[in-house]
Design a protein around this motif. Structure first.
Motif, PDB file in Angstrom:
ATOM      1  N   ILE A 265       0.844  -1.196   0.000  1.00  0.00           N
ATOM      2  CA  ILE A 265       0.000   0.000   0.000  1.00  0.00           C
ATOM      3  C   ILE A 265       0.878   1.246   0.000  1.00  0.00           C
ATOM      4  CG2 ILE A 265      -1.922  -1.122   1.208  1.00  0.00           C
ATOM      5  CD1 ILE A 265      -0.943   0.140   3.795  1.00  0.00           C
ATOM      6  N   GLU A 266       0.271   2.386  -0.322  1.00  0.00           N
ATOM      7  CA  GLU A 266       0.993   3.647  -0.328  1.00  0.00           C
ATOM      8  C   GLU A 266       1.087   4.215   1.079  1.00  0.00           C
ATOM      9  OE1 GLU A 266      -0.196   6.189  -4.047  1.00  0.00           O
ATOM     10  OE2 GLU A 266      -1.972   5.184  -3.258  1.00  0.00           O
ATOM     11  N   ASP A 267       2.212   4.788   1.422  1.00  0.00           N
ATOM     12  CA  ASP A 267       2.357   5.518   2.679  1.00  0.00           C
ATOM     13  C   ASP A 267       1.965   6.975   2.411  1.00  0.00           C
ATOM     14  OD1 ASP A 267       2.958   6.573   5.090  1.00  0.00           O
ATOM     15  OD2 ASP A 267       5.126   6.343   4.931  1.00  0.00           O
ATOM     16  N   LEU A 268       0.706   7.320   2.742  1.00  0.00           N
ATOM     17  CA  LEU A 268       0.180   8.661   2.467  1.00  0.00           C
ATOM     18  C   LEU A 268       0.211   9.553   3.699  1.00  0.00           C
ATOM     19  CD1 LEU A 268      -2.873   7.721   0.210  1.00  0.00           C
ATOM     20  CD2 LEU A 268      -0.626   8.524  -0.495  1.00  0.00           C
ATOM     21  N   THR A 269       1.072   9.248   4.662  1.00  0.00           N
ATOM     22  CA  THR A 269       1.172  10.049   5.884  1.00  0.00           C
ATOM     23  C   THR A 269       1.450  11.509   5.541  1.00  0.00           C
ATOM     24  OG1 THR A 269       2.072   8.134   7.044  1.00  0.00           O
ATOM     25  CG2 THR A 269       2.347  10.280   8.095  1.00  0.00           C
ATOM     26  N   GLY A 270       0.636  12.406   6.104  1.00  0.00           N
ATOM     27  CA  GLY A 270       0.845  13.843   5.910  1.00  0.00           C
ATOM     28  C   GLY A 270       0.214  14.413   4.655  1.00  0.00           C
ATOM     29  N   ILE A 271      -0.549  13.593   3.903  1.00  0.00           N
ATOM     30  CA  ILE A 271      -1.098  14.089   2.640  1.00  0.00           C
ATOM     31  C   ILE A 271      -2.142  15.185   2.869  1.00  0.00           C
ATOM     32  CG2 ILE A 271      -2.921  12.337   2.474  1.00  0.00           C
ATOM     33  CD1 ILE A 271      -2.363  12.315  -0.582  1.00  0.00           C
ATOM     34  N   ILE A 312       2.692  -4.224   3.380  1.00  0.00           N
ATOM     35  CA  ILE A 312       3.921  -3.449   3.239  1.00  0.00           C
ATOM     36  C   ILE A 312       3.573  -2.027   2.827  1.00  0.00           C
ATOM     37  CG2 ILE A 312       6.171  -3.362   2.079  1.00  0.00           C
ATOM     38  CD1 ILE A 312       5.477  -6.348   1.229  1.00  0.00           C
ATOM     39  N   ALA A 313       4.086  -1.048   3.538  1.00  0.00           N
ATOM     40  CA  ALA A 313       3.891   0.354   3.167  1.00  0.00           C
ATOM     41  C   ALA A 313       5.086   0.818   2.345  1.00  0.00           C
ATOM     42  CB  ALA A 313       3.744   1.216   4.419  1.00  0.00           C
ATOM     43  N   VAL A 314       4.830   1.369   1.155  1.00  0.00           N
ATOM     44  CA  VAL A 314       5.910   1.803   0.267  1.00  0.00           C
ATOM     45  C   VAL A 314       5.760   3.292  -0.038  1.00  0.00           C
ATOM     46  CG1 VAL A 314       6.015  -0.489  -0.776  1.00  0.00           C
ATOM     47  CG2 VAL A 314       4.666   1.291  -1.889  1.00  0.00           C
ATOM     48  N   PRO A 315       6.864   3.976  -0.372  1.00  0.00           N
ATOM     49  CA  PRO A 315       6.780   5.399  -0.724  1.00  0.00           C
ATOM     50  C   PRO A 315       5.941   5.593  -1.988  1.00  0.00           C
ATOM     51  CG  PRO A 315       9.066   4.736  -0.315  1.00  0.00           C
ATOM     52  CD  PRO A 315       8.254   3.483  -0.386  1.00  0.00           C
ATOM     53  N   PRO A 316       5.044   6.597  -2.002  1.00  0.00           N
ATOM     54  CA  PRO A 316       4.159   6.777  -3.153  1.00  0.00           C
ATOM     55  C   PRO A 316       4.765   7.600  -4.290  1.00  0.00           C
ATOM     56  CG  PRO A 316       3.567   8.325  -1.432  1.00  0.00           C
ATOM     57  CD  PRO A 316       4.711   7.509  -0.889  1.00  0.00           C
ATOM     58  N   ALA A 317       5.982   8.131  -4.096  1.00  0.00           N
ATOM     59  CA  ALA A 317       6.571   9.045  -5.084  1.00  0.00           C
ATOM     60  C   ALA A 317       6.660   8.407  -6.463  1.00  0.00           C
ATOM     61  CB  ALA A 317       7.958   9.485  -4.614  1.00  0.00           C
ATOM     62  N   GLY A 362       6.726  -3.194  -3.844  1.00  0.00           N
ATOM     63  CA  GLY A 362       6.550  -4.135  -2.738  1.00  0.00           C
ATOM     64  C   GLY A 362       7.271  -5.444  -2.972  1.00  0.00           C
ATOM     65  N   ALA A 363       7.300  -5.885  -4.239  1.00  0.00           N
ATOM     66  CA  ALA A 363       7.962  -7.151  -4.569  1.00  0.00           C
ATOM     67  C   ALA A 363       9.464  -7.100  -4.304  1.00  0.00           C
ATOM     68  CB  ALA A 363       7.706  -7.505  -6.033  1.00  0.00           C
ATOM     69  N   VAL A 364      10.057  -5.890  -4.379  1.00  0.00           N
ATOM     70  CA  VAL A 364      11.488  -5.747  -4.096  1.00  0.00           C
ATOM     71  C   VAL A 364      11.790  -6.194  -2.670  1.00  0.00           C
ATOM     72  CG1 VAL A 364      13.370  -4.082  -3.826  1.00  0.00           C
ATOM     73  CG2 VAL A 364      11.782  -3.877  -5.757  1.00  0.00           C
ATOM     74  N   PHE A 365      10.897  -5.862  -1.746  1.00  0.00           N
ATOM     75  CA  PHE A 365      11.131  -6.194  -0.336  1.00  0.00           C
ATOM     76  C   PHE A 365      10.762  -7.639  -0.022  1.00  0.00           C
ATOM     77  CE2 PHE A 365      10.382  -1.655  -0.623  1.00  0.00           C
ATOM     78  CZ  PHE A 365      11.496  -1.161   0.032  1.00  0.00           C
ATOM     79  N   VAL A 366       9.707  -8.137  -0.669  1.00  0.00           N
ATOM     80  CA  VAL A 366       9.300  -9.521  -0.417  1.00  0.00           C
ATOM     81  C   VAL A 366      10.321 -10.499  -0.968  1.00  0.00           C
ATOM     82  CG1 VAL A 366       7.574 -11.277  -0.994  1.00  0.00           C
ATOM     83  CG2 VAL A 366       6.855  -8.992  -0.298  1.00  0.00           C
ATOM     84  N   ASN A 367      10.906 -10.195  -2.139  1.00  0.00           N
ATOM     85  CA  ASN A 367      11.790 -11.128  -2.819  1.00  0.00           C
ATOM     86  C   ASN A 367      13.271 -10.921  -2.530  1.00  0.00           C
ATOM     87  OD1 ASN A 367       9.609 -12.355  -4.113  1.00  0.00           O
ATOM     88  ND2 ASN A 367       9.577 -10.766  -5.684  1.00  0.00           N
ATOM     89  N   GLN A 368      13.605  -9.994  -1.621  1.00  0.00           N
ATOM     90  CA  GLN A 368      15.017  -9.792  -1.324  1.00  0.00           C
ATOM     91  C   GLN A 368      15.563 -10.977  -0.520  1.00  0.00           C
ATOM     92  OE1 GLN A 368      15.677  -6.500   1.341  1.00  0.00           O
ATOM     93  NE2 GLN A 368      13.685  -6.783   2.313  1.00  0.00           N
TER      94      GLN A 368
END
Length: 399
Positions: A265-271, A312-317, A362-368
């Motif tokens: 999911i997107e980390d939208l903290t502070g949006i 998994i929270a990922v940066p939305p940029a 997200g797959a980058v973190f799951v498959n590392q």
């Protein structure tokens, strides 16, 4: 991992018990405000706060030992949360008090809770539905919160702790893009239209505006009737939004279980803070501020823990501006996305494109190397309890 489930049960106190509850709520509020004013704002440790004002709180406000300890802990916790947002803790209200195992207990034999109030222990009947009864059956909870809701009734928020199952070994990742027009769009192609909830919000806004005018400018009987209707409508919009988010999050987690997948999911903290800095109309600002992505995210996370699905929270940029097929920047116009790379030229739904990019990150973190065990080591939460966005780990960080 331990998961805490909060069950809300209505209390049925006698008139005398209701008076005692009011007294303890006011005393708890006064103790929190006293500690907050007495101690420097920089101090957030509950132990330090307790050492400095515990005796004074007990003397001045007549709280039991453990209620005084809970008041100090409440001040410390609120200060830590406010510090994350760079805001001070202004004041506390007489709407809740925290309880631990020494001053609270639940009795299944007669469906009562035992609470320490100002003048001793009281056994108070609770209204528990089938859901609450099923969850509380055979359990001995050790913490709760005594609350007075906006409807004027008293409730007990009982916390039940369970050991969550180990996360399933994920073979892929479902990306979820949050939005206002479409509440959520997944990389599997599922989406939930936001038109219904937006129409409901706009309707309630119009009704509230009309009733608030009548409640201040009408005749005496009109004002009274308008206030009664406002009270009856209070919470309907919130409950509908909560029901909708529960259904969306449940569906996404079930899809993840079916496909043996993690959820990104997107980390939208502070949006909201960033959005409110832009010049917008009053209506647009109301719609933006009523967007409940935070609640949907928290529902996804706790359901994920409950069923062993990693969230998994990922940066939305750049997720909404990058083509998921060729990774070139493209053009987004409202709900449409078009890739500017001539060799690709993909076009389609912008939110679906964003969800695909979120899935890939997200797959980058799951498959590392190290798999989900390595991932769990890197999970961290912010002051609200939500997961923070991941950052790419340094080489050799996960051993």
């Amino acid at each position: 991992m331990e998961q805490v489930l909060t069950l809300v049960c209505k209390l049925n106190p006698t008139p005398k018990q209701a008076e005692e509850i009011e007294l303890v709520l006011k005393a708890f509020e006064s103790a929190c405000n006293y500690a907050n004013q007495k101690i420097k704002p920089q101090i957030t440790s509950k132990t330090t706060i307790q050492n400095m004002v515990y005796n004074e709180i007990r003397t001045l406000f007549g709280l039991s030992a453990n209620l005084a300890v809970r008041a100090c802990a409440r001040v410390g916790a609120n200060r830590k949360t406010a510090k994350e947002k760079d805001k001070p803790v202004k004041t506390f209200k007489p709407t809740s008090a925290d309880y631990d195992a020494r001053i609270f207990s639940f009795r299944e034999k007669d469906w009562t809770v035992s609470l320490t109030l100002m003048n001793g222990r009281e056994h108070i009947k609770i209204d528990a539905g089938n859901y609450q009864r099923g969850k509380l059956k055979g359990r001995k909870p050790t913490s709760a919160q005594l609350c007075k809701h906006r409807d004027g009734n008293y409730y007990i928020h009982i916390q039940i702790k369970d050991e969550a199952p180990a996360p399933i070994k994920s073979s892929n990742v479902i990306g979820v893009d949050f939005g206002r027009r479409d509440i959520a769009v997944t990389s599997n192609g599922d989406k939930w239209d936001g038109k219904q909830i937006n129409d409901v919000r706009d309707k309630f806004s119009r009704v509230r505006t009309s009733l608030q005018k009548k409640a201040t400018k009408g005749t005496r009987s009109t004002r009274r009737r308008a206030r009664q209707i406002l009270k009856r409508l209070s919470g309907k919009e919130r409950r509908f939004q909560q029901w909708l988010n529960h259904n969306i999050s449940k569906s996404i987690i079930q899809q993840a279980l079916k496909n043996n997948a993690a959820v990104a999911i997107e980390d939208l903290t502070g949006i909201r803070e960033r959005t409110n800095q832009k010049p917008t109309s009053k209506t647009e600002r109301r719609r933006s501020n009523s967007w409940s992505f935070y609640q949907l995210r928290s529902f996804l996370e706790y359901k994920g823990i409950q069923f062993g699905v990693e969230v998994i929270a990922v940066p939305p940029a750049w997720t909404s501006q990058t083509c998921y097929q060729c990774l070139h920047l493209g053009l987004r116009s409202d709900k449409r996305f078009k890739c500017t790379n001539e060799a690709c030229s993909w076009s389609g739904d912008a939110d679906f494109n964003g969800s695909k990019n979120i899935s890939a990150i997200g797959a980058v973190f799951v498959n590392q190397p190290g798999g989900s065990n390595c991932l769990c080591c890197e999970l961290s939460t912010d002051s609200s309890g939500l997961l923070k966005a991941h950052t790419v780990p340094h080489k050799g960080q996960c051993g």
